[in-house]
Design a protein around this motif. Sequence first.
Motif, short mmCIF file in Angstrom:
data_model
loop_
_atom_site.label_atom_id
_atom_site.label_comp_id
_atom_site.label_asym_id
_atom_site.label_seq_id
_atom_site.Cartn_x
_atom_site.Cartn_y
_atom_site.Cartn_z
N LEU A 66 -10.53 51.97 -5.16
CA LEU A 66 -9.41 52.41 -4.34
C LEU A 66 -8.80 51.26 -3.57
CD1 LEU A 66 -10.65 55.83 -2.88
CD2 LEU A 66 -8.79 55.44 -4.51
N GLN A 95 1.00 56.65 -2.43
CA GLN A 95 1.62 57.01 -3.71
C GLN A 95 1.53 55.86 -4.70
OE1 GLN A 95 5.62 58.25 -2.84
NE2 GLN A 95 4.98 59.99 -1.56
N ARG A 131 -0.64 53.42 -4.69
CA ARG A 131 -2.04 53.24 -5.09
C ARG A 131 -2.39 54.19 -6.23
NH1 ARG A 131 -6.58 56.10 -1.75
NH2 ARG A 131 -5.70 57.75 -3.06
N ASN A 132 -1.96 55.42 -6.14
CA ASN A 132 -2.28 56.40 -7.19
C ASN A 132 -1.57 56.06 -8.50
OD1 ASN A 132 -3.94 57.79 -5.47
ND2 ASN A 132 -2.39 59.32 -4.89
N LEU A 137 -3.77 53.54 -10.07
CA LEU A 137 -4.94 54.21 -10.64
C LEU A 137 -4.58 54.87 -11.98
CD1 LEU A 137 -6.47 55.91 -7.45
CD2 LEU A 137 -7.36 53.91 -8.68
N TYR A 166 -10.42 59.31 -11.86
CA TYR A 166 -9.08 59.28 -11.28
C TYR A 166 -8.77 60.58 -10.53
CZ TYR A 166 -4.01 59.86 -11.20
OH TYR A 166 -2.72 60.12 -10.82
N GLN A 222 -7.81 60.06 -6.50
CA GLN A 222 -6.42 60.16 -6.06
C GLN A 222 -6.25 61.03 -4.82
OE1 GLN A 222 -3.71 62.11 -8.69
NE2 GLN A 222 -5.11 63.77 -9.20
N ARG A 223 -7.26 61.87 -4.52
CA ARG A 223 -7.17 62.74 -3.35
C ARG A 223 -7.70 62.09 -2.07
NH1 ARG A 223 -8.73 66.48 -7.44
NH2 ARG A 223 -10.94 66.25 -6.88
#
Length: 839
Positions: free
Chosen positions: A199, A225, A227-228, A231, A245, A249-250
């Motif tokens: 992360l 956003q 960062r995701n 990923l 993932y 993502q949460r």
Amino acid sequence: MRALERVRHPTRRGVALTLAAVPALVLLYVLVLIPFTPGIGDIRKAKLEQPAQVISADGKLLATFKPSNREWVKLTDISPHVIDALISTEDHRFYEHHGIDWKRTASAALQTFSGDRQGGSTITQQLARNLYPDEIGRAPTLTRKIKEAITAFKIEAVYTKSEILETYLNTVPFLYNAYGIEMAARTYFDKSAHDLTVLESATLIGMLKGNSYYNPVINPDRALQRRNIVLAQMVKYQRLAPATYQTLQRRSLAIDFERQTEPPGPAPHFAQQLRKWLIGWADANDYNIYSDGLVVRTTIDSRLQTMATQALSWQGNQLQSIANSVWGTRNACAAHKDVFNAFVRETPEYRDAKQSGLADDAALKQVESDRHLMQKLCDDKTRVQAAFVAIDPRNGQIKAWVGSRDFGDDPYDHVSQARRQPGSTFKPFVYGAAFENGAKPDDTFVDQPVEITLAGGEIWKPTDDTPPSGRPVTLRDALAYSKNRITAQLMEEVGPSKVARLAYAMGVRDSRLDAVPSLALGTSPVTLKEMVSSYGTIADRGAYVAPMFATRIEDRAGNVLAEFQPARAEQTLPPIAAQTLLDVMRDVVDKGTGSAIRTRFGIRADVAGKTGTTQDDADGWFILMHPQLVAGAWVGFNDSRVTLRSDYWGQGAHSALPIVGDFFQRALRSRLVDPRAKFVEEPETSVFASLRATLDGWWTRLFGEQKKPASLKEKEGSRTPRRTTAQALAPSPAPSPAPALAEPRDGEPAQIVTPHGASMPPLLSPPGSHGAQGAASASGTAVAGAPPGSQSTSALQAGAAPGTPPTPQTSLDQWIDQRMNTPDAGASRTPASGPVAPQ
């Protein structure tokens, strides 16, 4: 008409030639741009980038000259999650291309032509921009893209893929003055790049698309956003499992932000002085201090530097508590509201209030309503400052240098930049000139009221802390107990011009001295470095040796590139006169104003020194001489209107002396300074000296006079066979009229019947400044600090202070004549900025 006809009805040959001309022109344009891109040699140098290191005389690292706040780490010391995130997001075909991803470039071009601008730069192209922003530029033009592509090809020819990744991750900029992945990891997550999680890696790599836009501190939602998206790219290119993932993502960003500041090191002010000089040396010799791995061996002893820093910090804290109580800093300097209001009137906030139409009282009230501003102003103005420097008098090597109490709070260097009135620490120049003229320590002057008429008609009345006794006082006791009235009478006999000339010759090479009677009590501001260097001349039997701070420069492999030797000694005071002065100054610490060196600090070594205090206790000074080391300290405030307002703590004997005393106590106990060392004393054996001594003895026995007749001593302008470079050929012309400055003293009040703040002539460039520092040897050896192109050999002379005479073109006497006879132009006493030669 034929040309138009050909355009309307082209032939096959014409079409072929036209089609061939387009790539030919593009190729020609590329060839034209190649010389304007970094060469292979520059790229190889960048690959091996290594900043200069500053090493102490005892082998300790003092500083590293980095171009930015960056710490280079190997690729193996970077979390693999960072590499996976970078390649997945920025260049997923990184291992397949040779600098340019043609597929991605074509796709980006089509997207851009359709109105959706896209970037197609590979990691190698981005590295080219990061390494060579000036050569390549960042404008969105075809020229920039071609330069970038050419440089990328060159980089791929020099670097391996692993080296490209390592260099990229160590040079890419992040916000808050953090460069490279290591500093970014520390700034945003308070950990090393080796320990970054998936992360955290995705968050940092996501910032590369736009540091400010995706700043996780200011714009956490955008950063989340982004960062995701990173990923998801890792999942797409099979560098992250889809199930992982879905879980990651949460999660939140979990930023642990802290700005990273470059550690100042153990000698930050010294390092700053060295950096300025080294840049000039490197430019003149085709080196880069940030990338060529230079190793600078200095004169600083890290152990003595630590002792000096501790002593200054300890005494500074003691004095700060006194200042806080005197000024009422807990309540924004409420204890001295009249003075503090003057500070308020100098703030931009007050000026803005006045410009808005408010009266003085209303403007003051408005500004004072900002409690935070008032408290900060009070704290800044009442922060006690101090400085310390120690020099080996035998060779001029600087052993310790502390420019302020805290480099972070006050980076201003009070050793070489701040010019302050030296007070009674200037008196040895008066007594030295008298001893050079033939005076003896047992000669006496009557302690009586003194009134001296100045050139402008003002009357100068120097006083002491005790009323005149009407009794004779010897020169020995006058200096030991810092008697102003006796010193003023001696100054009248010796002459201000001679004293000024001697001070210049002995080491005051950067500051301007006003040749007026009050100069005897230190009214002309000077730097601490100049004063300690001058006392080094006394300790070395009248021989001035320019201060130096570098002994040699090596390359990264240890090969010597330049070696520096001590500057040529200049005999500025006859040895017998210097020896007499030193002996008299022993009494300062044995029984006089500096006796705390013996009684409080228990120092029994062969030492001599002098205290100094200026008007209203604005400045406190103390300088102590030992055969192997001369050390001095200054204590005061950046604004001279602020003082400790104490007749006890404001004196140099109680403010500056403890710093020097504590330092010497530590140095002697650790045997870094030999406690058994003695000053060399050799009697003068010339026939002239013996005859003079015999005549002096006869005269004293016959007449009992405290003063010798003119025939038995050197008047100003007369010469003996032991002529020194400090002496004038004839009496100097009277100085231009100038009012005397505020009367410095050693704890006693002074009365000056004259305006304050005489203007100062501009500083002259002494022989050797901005050129060869000191005299070059007859063999053509160049000198440290000389301009580009002037150094013809690596055996460079010792780093000399700016203005170190003489040069082959200008002798010391000529330079002093020029300085003393320059008319007053009202120049400021603030120190000049810019590169300096070794100090």
